[in-house]
Design an enzyme around this catalytic site. Structure first.
Site, short mmCIF file in Angstrom:
data_model
loop_
_atom_site.label_atom_id
_atom_site.label_comp_id
_atom_site.label_asym_id
_atom_site.label_seq_id
_atom_site.Cartn_x
_atom_site.Cartn_y
_atom_site.Cartn_z
N ASP A 2 0.84 -1.20 0.00
CA ASP A 2 0.00 0.00 0.00
C ASP A 2 0.88 1.26 0.00
OD1 ASP A 2 -1.84 -1.98 0.40
OD2 ASP A 2 -2.76 -1.09 2.17
N GLU B 241 -11.67 -0.92 1.19
CA GLU B 241 -10.37 -0.48 1.67
C GLU B 241 -9.92 0.85 1.04
OE1 GLU B 241 -7.65 -3.69 3.23
OE2 GLU B 241 -8.01 -4.38 1.19
#
Length: 437
Positions: free
Chosen positions: A45, A269
């Site tokens: 990420d 998310e």
């Protein structure tokens, strides 16, 4: 001050019934780059260092990304258990130099740190890094408690060698779930519990500051939601929002969710917004395995649009699906992050599992360890170009691995554009579904 009083928009099973791969939403196959972004660490990420207005920050000629990382001698599936924030800097948005850990070894909140966002004040050089504090400092067994946190008081500075982050940092918990709008861990009946991924956003129409985040909507026992089906009720993801402050990074007031996916999906998310011409484009990433029974979804970027930050939101492309992996490489990329570039939206992500087309990521654990390492990318993926027309989007092409242009940079001609230019207005040559790399 904006009035957030409204009904939360719903991503429904009727919407999700339309999920389908097409040339308009499917990325090309990714091939490994010649070299990884970080030769010593897995990287996943990732988010850009931005100004409060949402622009890519210019730190004396450098742009900076922050990423979740773990040593590359660790099995890829274990990386979330030790996730650490590291940063990378570049003068051209193509070649990234590892800068090391953002905070060093002194992080008082959580046993590890998960995704968030980072804001840079170009006047002072000050940085506020919003993040997810997961677990508890010093715990013997990993727990999955999550809360929104911020580190402030630090700064980004340049040296003769590049960029460094300087402290001292002050870490503070911003918010925990309230149990009414956002499910507490002890209320959870789902497969994965979420209260994470704070994303700072200043509304250009109201000049107010907010944090978006991922949560779950509480579903009481005996609820009639999902026709009273408790199996479907366990899938209750939401996009949360909290009022923040432009002057005090520790201020946070929970507000009702912007979107929920009750009966549809358990995990929305890394929610974030791209504002373009009066429209708010809200994006989330989600997995195939977090869709409720009876829905066939994908590891993909999903999106919604509204005329105001507080909605009501409608799914993009009818179903919400914006960008996914090809069928023969369903897990090649993940954790997509979108930002505006002129008339397009650019989407960065990380290289996940290559040469892998089994139906579930759970099966990775059955591979020999050397194969788990070989098939995991752990580096920046090619940037995808999206065309946007109201509620419709389409893949226009890709840029190189980790190429993150600023708004001022011209992009190369896509294959669509090349064909249109060559054939002229009267040509009738068939156009491909998406541009070549």
């Amino acid at each position: 001050m904006s009035d957030p009083s409204r009904d939360t928009a719903a991503w429904t099973r009727d919407h999700a019934a339309g999920l389908s791969r097409t040339d308009r939403n499917t990325a090309p196959i990714i091939y490994p780059p010649d070299r990884r972004t970080d030769p010593d660490n897995h990287l996943w990420d990732t988010w850009l260092l931005r100004t409060p207005a949402g622009e890519i920050a210019d730190v004396d000629g450098y742009r900076v990304v922050v990423a979740l990382t773990a040593s590359n001698d660790l099995l890829p599936g274990k990386r979330h258990d030790v996730a650490t924030h590291r940063f990378y800097y570049s003068t051209d948005g193509r070649n990234w130099t590892p800068g090391g850990c953002v905070f060093g070894d002194s992080v008082p909140l959580g046993s590890r740190q998960w995704a968030g966002s980072a804001i840079y004040d170009p006047e002072t050089g000050d940085v506020s890094l919003y993040y997810t504090a997961a677990g508890h400092r010093g715990e013997d067994a990993l727990s999955y408690t999550q809360r929104l946190a911020v580190a402030h008081g630090g700064s980004a500075r340049t040296t003769a060698d590049g960029v460094r982050f300087e402290g001292p940092w002050t870490h503070k918990t911003l918010a925990r779930p309230d149990g009414e709008w956002y499910e507490r861990e002890e209320q959870s009946r789902g497969m994965i519990y979420t209260f994470r991924d704070p994303w700072y956003f200043e509304d250009p129409e109201t000049d107010e500051a907010y944090l978006l985040f991922e949560g779950n909507t509480p579903i009481p026992e005996g609820s009639k939601a999902c026709g009273g089906d408790p199996e479907q009720q366990a899938f209750n993801g939401s996009v949360g929002i909290a009022r923040a402050s432009k002057t005090d990074p520790t201020a946070c007031e929970l507000l009702p969710p912007l979107v929920d996916a009750v009966c549809v999906n358990q995990e929305l998310e890394r929610p974030h917004v791209v504002y373009r011409d009066g429209t708010y484009y809200l994006f989330v990433a989600s997995h195939r395995h977090t869709f409720a029974p009876g829905i066939d979804g994908y590891d993909a970027l999903y999106g919604f649009a509204a005329d105001a930050l507080f909605g009501p939101y409608e799914p993009l492309n009818g179903s919400g699906l914006v960008l996914t992996n090809p069928a023969n490489a369903p897990f090649q990329a993940y954790s997509w992050l979108a930002y505006g570039h002129c008339e397009e939206i650019l989407v960065t992500s990380f290289l996940n599992y290559l040469d892998y087309d089994r139906p579930s990521l759970d099966d990775v654990a059955y591979l020999p360890e050397d194969e788990q390492f070989r098939r995991f990318g752990g580096t920046l993926a090619p940037t995808v170009r999206l065309g946007v027309d109201g509620l419709d989007t389409r893949v226009r092409g890709t840029l190189d691995h980790g190429h993150l242009p600023t708004a001022e940079e011209a992009l190369p001609e896509t294959e669509d554009e090349r064909i249109a230019r060559l054939r002229g207005a009267d040509g009738d040559e068939e156009r491909p579904g998406y541009g070549a790399r």
